[in-house]
Design a protein around this motif. Structure first.
Motif, PDB file in Angstrom:
ATOM      1  N   ILE A   1       0.839  -1.207   0.000  1.00  0.00           N
ATOM      2  CA  ILE A   1       0.000   0.000   0.000  1.00  0.00           C
ATOM      3  C   ILE A   1       0.870   1.252   0.000  1.00  0.00           C
ATOM      4  O   ILE A   1       0.604   2.211  -0.736  1.00  0.00           O
ATOM      5  N   GLN A   2       1.927   1.260   0.824  1.00  0.00           N
ATOM      6  CA  GLN A   2       2.816   2.418   0.859  1.00  0.00           C
ATOM      7  C   GLN A   2       3.501   2.640  -0.486  1.00  0.00           C
ATOM      8  O   GLN A   2       3.673   3.783  -0.922  1.00  0.00           O
ATOM      9  N   GLY A   3       3.876   1.542  -1.137  1.00  0.00           N
ATOM     10  CA  GLY A   3       4.485   1.690  -2.455  1.00  0.00           C
ATOM     11  C   GLY A   3       3.527   2.302  -3.463  1.00  0.00           C
ATOM     12  O   GLY A   3       3.906   3.178  -4.252  1.00  0.00           O
ATOM     13  N   LEU A   4       2.249   1.852  -3.433  1.00  0.00           N
ATOM     14  CA  LEU A   4       1.257   2.427  -4.339  1.00  0.00           C
ATOM     15  C   LEU A   4       1.007   3.892  -4.007  1.00  0.00           C
ATOM     16  O   LEU A   4       0.876   4.729  -4.912  1.00  0.00           O
ATOM     17  N   GLU A   5       0.915   4.228  -2.720  1.00  0.00           N
ATOM     18  CA  GLU A   5       0.690   5.620  -2.329  1.00  0.00           C
ATOM     19  C   GLU A   5       1.841   6.505  -2.799  1.00  0.00           C
ATOM     20  O   GLU A   5       1.616   7.612  -3.305  1.00  0.00           O
ATOM     21  N   ASN A   6       3.076   6.025  -2.622  1.00  0.00           N
ATOM     22  CA  ASN A   6       4.226   6.806  -3.097  1.00  0.00           C
ATOM     23  C   ASN A   6       4.204   6.958  -4.615  1.00  0.00           C
ATOM     24  O   ASN A   6       4.573   8.012  -5.151  1.00  0.00           O
ATOM     25  N   GLU A   7       3.776   5.902  -5.318  1.00  0.00           N
ATOM     26  CA  GLU A   7       3.705   5.988  -6.784  1.00  0.00           C
ATOM     27  C   GLU A   7       2.674   7.022  -7.222  1.00  0.00           C
ATOM     28  O   GLU A   7       2.950   7.854  -8.101  1.00  0.00           O
ATOM     29  N   TYR A   8       1.480   6.992  -6.611  1.00  0.00           N
ATOM     30  CA  TYR A   8       0.452   7.971  -6.969  1.00  0.00           C
ATOM     31  C   TYR A   8       0.893   9.382  -6.562  1.00  0.00           C
ATOM     32  O   TYR A   8       0.643  10.355  -7.294  1.00  0.00           O
ATOM     33  N   ARG A   9       1.535   9.519  -5.407  1.00  0.00           N
ATOM     34  CA  ARG A   9       1.998  10.835  -4.975  1.00  0.00           C
ATOM     35  C   ARG A   9       3.024  11.385  -5.961  1.00  0.00           C
ATOM     36  O   ARG A   9       3.023  12.584  -6.280  1.00  0.00           O
ATOM     37  N   SER A  10       3.896  10.506  -6.451  1.00  0.00           N
ATOM     38  CA  SER A  10       4.884  10.932  -7.442  1.00  0.00           C
ATOM     39  C   SER A  10       4.209  11.367  -8.739  1.00  0.00           C
ATOM     40  O   SER A  10       4.622  12.354  -9.362  1.00  0.00           O
ATOM     41  N   ARG A  11       3.148  10.652  -9.146  1.00  0.00           N
ATOM     42  CA  ARG A  11       2.421  11.049 -10.358  1.00  0.00           C
ATOM     43  C   ARG A  11       1.820  12.439 -10.202  1.00  0.00           C
ATOM     44  O   ARG A  11       1.892  13.278 -11.119  1.00  0.00           O
ATOM     45  N   ILE A  12       1.231  12.684  -9.034  1.00  0.00           N
ATOM     46  CA  ILE A  12       0.598  13.990  -8.813  1.00  0.00           C
ATOM     47  C   ILE A  12       1.642  15.097  -8.852  1.00  0.00           C
ATOM     48  O   ILE A  12       1.446  16.145  -9.487  1.00  0.00           O
ATOM     49  N   LEU A  13       2.754  14.876  -8.169  1.00  0.00           N
ATOM     50  CA  LEU A  13       3.796  15.908  -8.135  1.00  0.00           C
ATOM     51  C   LEU A  13       4.383  16.147  -9.519  1.00  0.00           C
ATOM     52  O   LEU A  13       4.732  17.283  -9.859  1.00  0.00           O
ATOM     53  N   GLN A  14       4.507  15.093 -10.325  1.00  0.00           N
ATOM     54  CA  GLN A  14       5.017  15.275 -11.683  1.00  0.00           C
ATOM     55  C   GLN A  14       4.083  16.136 -12.526  1.00  0.00           C
ATOM     56  O   GLN A  14       4.539  16.835 -13.441  1.00  0.00           O
ATOM     57  N   GLN A  15       2.798  16.090 -12.217  1.00  0.00           N
ATOM     58  CA  GLN A  15       1.834  16.873 -12.987  1.00  0.00           C
ATOM     59  C   GLN A  15       1.807  18.341 -12.549  1.00  0.00           C
ATOM     60  O   GLN A  15       1.758  19.242 -13.398  1.00  0.00           O
ATOM     61  N   ILE A  16       1.808  18.592 -11.243  1.00  0.00           N
ATOM     62  CA  ILE A  16       1.571  19.965 -10.772  1.00  0.00           C
ATOM     63  C   ILE A  16       2.826  20.663 -10.286  1.00  0.00           C
ATOM     64  O   ILE A  16       2.818  21.890 -10.110  1.00  0.00           O
ATOM     65  N   LYS A  17       3.922  19.927 -10.051  1.00  0.00           N
ATOM     66  CA  LYS A  17       5.132  20.569  -9.553  1.00  0.00           C
ATOM     67  C   LYS A  17       5.714  21.549 -10.570  1.00  0.00           C
ATOM     68  O   LYS A  17       6.117  22.659 -10.192  1.00  0.00           O
ATOM     69  N   PRO A  18       5.794  21.192 -11.866  1.00  0.00           N
ATOM     70  CA  PRO A  18       6.342  22.182 -12.815  1.00  0.00           C
ATOM     71  C   PRO A  18       5.492  23.444 -12.934  1.00  0.00           C
ATOM     72  O   PRO A  18       5.999  24.483 -13.369  1.00  0.00           O
ATOM     73  N   ILE A  19       4.204  23.365 -12.557  1.00  0.00           N
ATOM     74  CA  ILE A  19       3.318  24.528 -12.701  1.00  0.00           C
ATOM     75  C   ILE A  19       3.462  25.472 -11.509  1.00  0.00           C
ATOM     76  O   ILE A  19       3.573  26.688 -11.668  1.00  0.00           O
ATOM     77  N   PHE A  20       3.478  24.897 -10.313  1.00  0.00           N
ATOM     78  CA  PHE A  20       3.451  25.725  -9.101  1.00  0.00           C
ATOM     79  C   PHE A  20       4.756  25.693  -8.326  1.00  0.00           C
ATOM     80  O   PHE A  20       4.862  26.367  -7.292  1.00  0.00           O
ATOM     81  N   ASN A  21       5.720  24.892  -8.770  1.00  0.00           N
ATOM     82  CA  ASN A  21       7.036  24.833  -8.153  1.00  0.00           C
ATOM     83  C   ASN A  21       6.930  24.557  -6.651  1.00  0.00           C
ATOM     84  O   ASN A  21       6.342  23.577  -6.241  1.00  0.00           O
ATOM     85  N   LYS A  22       7.419  25.483  -5.820  1.00  0.00           N
ATOM     86  CA  LYS A  22       7.438  25.258  -4.377  1.00  0.00           C
ATOM     87  C   LYS A  22       6.116  25.579  -3.685  1.00  0.00           C
ATOM     88  O   LYS A  22       6.014  25.435  -2.468  1.00  0.00           O
ATOM     89  N   ARG A  23       5.143  25.986  -4.452  1.00  0.00           N
ATOM     90  CA  ARG A  23       3.865  26.350  -3.827  1.00  0.00           C
ATOM     91  C   ARG A  23       3.015  25.133  -3.498  1.00  0.00           C
ATOM     92  O   ARG A  23       2.017  25.242  -2.782  1.00  0.00           O
ATOM     93  N   VAL A  24       3.365  23.973  -4.030  1.00  0.00           N
ATOM     94  CA  VAL A  24       2.652  22.747  -3.670  1.00  0.00           C
ATOM     95  C   VAL A  24       3.146  22.341  -2.294  1.00  0.00           C
ATOM     96  O   VAL A  24       4.219  21.753  -2.132  1.00  0.00           O
ATOM     97  N   ASP A  25       2.347  22.649  -1.288  1.00  0.00           N
ATOM     98  CA  ASP A  25       2.799  22.489   0.087  1.00  0.00           C
ATOM     99  C   ASP A  25       2.449  21.129   0.670  1.00  0.00           C
ATOM    100  O   ASP A  25       3.178  20.594   1.503  1.00  0.00           O
TER     101      ASP A  25
END
Length: 567
Positions: free
Chosen positions: A246-270
């Motif tokens: 479960i932790q591996g899946l959660e980390n995988e989904y979290r990484s997907r989300i950050l890959q999508q929105i991190k380039p847009i908002f940079n450090k604002r994704v808190d």
């Protein structure tokens, strides 16, 4: 007889006295050689014939040395042939120490376990055969275990009890096995592998049951095939594996989300929180589904759905039409006999009836799907929470300088608009494969994050920068004042020095004029004047200087200019 012997001795003595010393030495040497040969033949023929200890050669030097050392401990004479066969003096010693070496596990490892039965002797009995049979089985199982991948060494001890007339009194066959795993091998820690080894031992020995097998890891001295009471440990291990999954899946989904929105908002994704609920139970089900019949697939190149899906499709039709016309019911008796019809039938006997029947049957086909599936594990619901900070902007004045209020930089906060939050929500839903039917929840919020510590560092840096600039300005002003004062001091000092030098020159010039005037007056009056050495040198220098000034006025002017610049 004695006379002949005496004559032989006399003849030999006569010849001996006639021989030279060389001949006597040769004769003595021949006699000694013959005696030595006779003694060697006697000793060799008197030694008993040797017997081989094993029917197989001992090619390993290490094994051969161990066997010879064990025999030497009991003062047993052993012989090694050129082809590495070990022999002892007689069959009795060979049989005795063959059993001892086998009991002490010193027999050659490469020997076929069943070669022990190829040895025959007059003293052979049933006990010897039983011992050899048991040891042969042990060697066979050991060689079998050593051939497995991951097993470095194995030691097997079997207990083969005698057969009894009553099965209730029969003692069980038991096996004690010590295994040593190769480096970095999980052959003794993997439960499946241990069970396989246990089954292999059980099938290798007749009458051996799994509950009578004890397998021990030689490196840890722990019994590894005792599976009783391990259910709880296995359950905890499975729970731990499930949590890691479960932790591996959660980390995988979290990484997907950050890959999508991190380039847009940079450090604002808190904040990105991912929670997955999974059903780890194994489920098997059989189902039958009915759906529409697809007559035409959707063309993916068109922006609209042009597929043709119908609820049902007719595959056959049956239409029946029947028509009947005739008289009414008129039952009568046998021919020549008046009928016995009731009055009701008599009244209806002359009526004419008409009947029509139509039927229509249509058979339809449905899209039937039979499902037989097994699911484990299965994701039940995914919950995602994402918080994005707004924009903090520093306020600057018209000159581009940061505005400072109460010792801190003035800042303005701009929140994220609702439409943008909805777009971000759809973006996150696409990243995790949002499925509303499973109850997935995606929440994107815009809550201002406390940047007090970060802002305090920025404010302190700005204050330090301004203080540093002020200090630099003060230092520059101080340095400028000191330079100006130094320049004024130098100008005033040079002016004072110049005036002093002019006065001294004027004084020397005046004294020189007075001296020349006195000399001139004395010369006119005819008086003889005596000049000192210094006065004479100074007069010569003056004359030379005047002469050079007249001849080279430009060089003299440059020299005077250089003196003035140096001063």
């Amino acid at each position: 007889m004695n006379e002949r012997f005496k004559q032989f001795i006399a003849s030999l003595s006569d010849k001996w006295s006639k021989w030279t010393k060389v001949q006597k030495g040769i004769a003595i040497g021949i006699v000694l050689a013959v005696l030595a040969a006779v003694v060697w033949l006697f000793v060799g023929s008197s030694r008993p014939t040797t017997t081989r200890l094993f029917n197989a050669p001992v090619n390993s030097e290490t094994e051969r040395n161990k066997i010879l050392m064990r025999l030497s401990q009991d003062n047993v004479q052993a012989y090694v042939s050129s082809d590495n066969y070990i022999s002892v003096d007689n069959e009795k010693v060979a049989a005795q120490y063959r059993s001892i070496l086998i009991a002490e596990n010193l027999e050659p490892k490469g020997m076929n376990p069943y070669d022990l039965f190829n040895e025959t002797s007059w003293s052979r009995n049933d006990f010897d055969d039983k011992v050899k049979w048991q040891h042969s089985r042990e060697l066979a199982v050991e060689q079998h275990l050593k051939s497995l991948s991951g097993i470095r060494d194995a030691s097997v001890s079997l207990t083969l009890p005698d057969d009894t007339y009553f099965s209730d009194n029969q003692k069980p066959v038991t096996a004690s096995v010590v295994l040593y795993a190769e480096g970095y091998s999980d052959a003794l820690s993997n439960k499946t592998s241990v069970k396989g080894i246990e089954r292999l031992i059980e099938k290798s020995v007749e009458g051996l049951l799994a509950e009578n097998i004890s397998i021990v890891d030689g490196s840890t001295n722990k019994e590894i095939n005792n599976f009783e009471g391990m259910e709880e440990s296995d359950r905890i291990s499975n729970i731990d594996k499930q949590q890691r999954l479960i932790q591996g899946l959660e980390n995988e989904y979290r990484s997907r989300i950050l890959q999508q929105i991190k380039p847009i908002f940079n450090k604002r994704v808190d904040y990105v929180n991912m929670k997955i609920e999974m059903d780890m139970s194994e489920k098997s089900y059989t189902a039958k589904e009915y759906g529409g019949v697809t007559l035409k697939e959707d063309n993916q190149d068109t922006p609209y759905d042009d597929s043709d899906v119908r609820e049902k499709v007719a595959i056959s039709e049956i239409s029946v039409t029947e028509s009947f016309t005739g008289t009414g019911l008129n039952p009568e008796g046998p021919s020549g006999v008046e009928g016995q019809n009731p009055a009701v039938y008599e009244d209806a006997s002359n009526l004419i009836g008409q009947q029509q029947k139509e039927s229509h049957q249509t058979n339809y086909v449905l899209n039937e799907k039979n499902i037989n599936a097994k699911e484990s594990p299965m994701i039940q619901r995914r919950t995602v929470s994402v918080n994005i900070d707004g924009i903090w902007k520093e306020i600057r004045d018209k000159d581009g300088e940061l505005v400072i209020e109460d010792g801190a930089i003035k800042r303005e906060y701009t929140p994220i608009e609702e439409d943008e939050l909805k777009e971000i929500t759809r973006l996150v839903q696409g990243a995790i494969g949002y499925d509303a039917k499973k109850g997935d929840i995606v929440t994107v919020t815009n809550i201002g994050v406390d940047h007090s510590e970060e802002f305090e560092k920025a404010d302190a840096a700005e204050r330090a920068r301004k203080q540093r600039n002020k200090t630099i300005v003060l230092i520059l002003v101080g340095v400028t004042v000191v330079l100006v004062a130094f320049i004024l001091f130098r100008i005033i000092t040079r002016e004072i020095e110049r005036r002093r030098r002019l006065r001294e020159e004027e004084e020397r010039r005046r004294q020189q004029e007075e001296r020349e005037k006195a000399l001139w007056d004395a010369k006119e009056q005819g008086m003889e004047v005596t000049m000192s050495v210094e006065e004479r040198k100074r007069a010569e220098l003056q004359e030379n200087a005047v002469a050079m000034a007249k001849e080279h006025p430009e060089d003299v002017a440059m020299l005077i200019r250089t003196w003035l610049m140096e001063e």
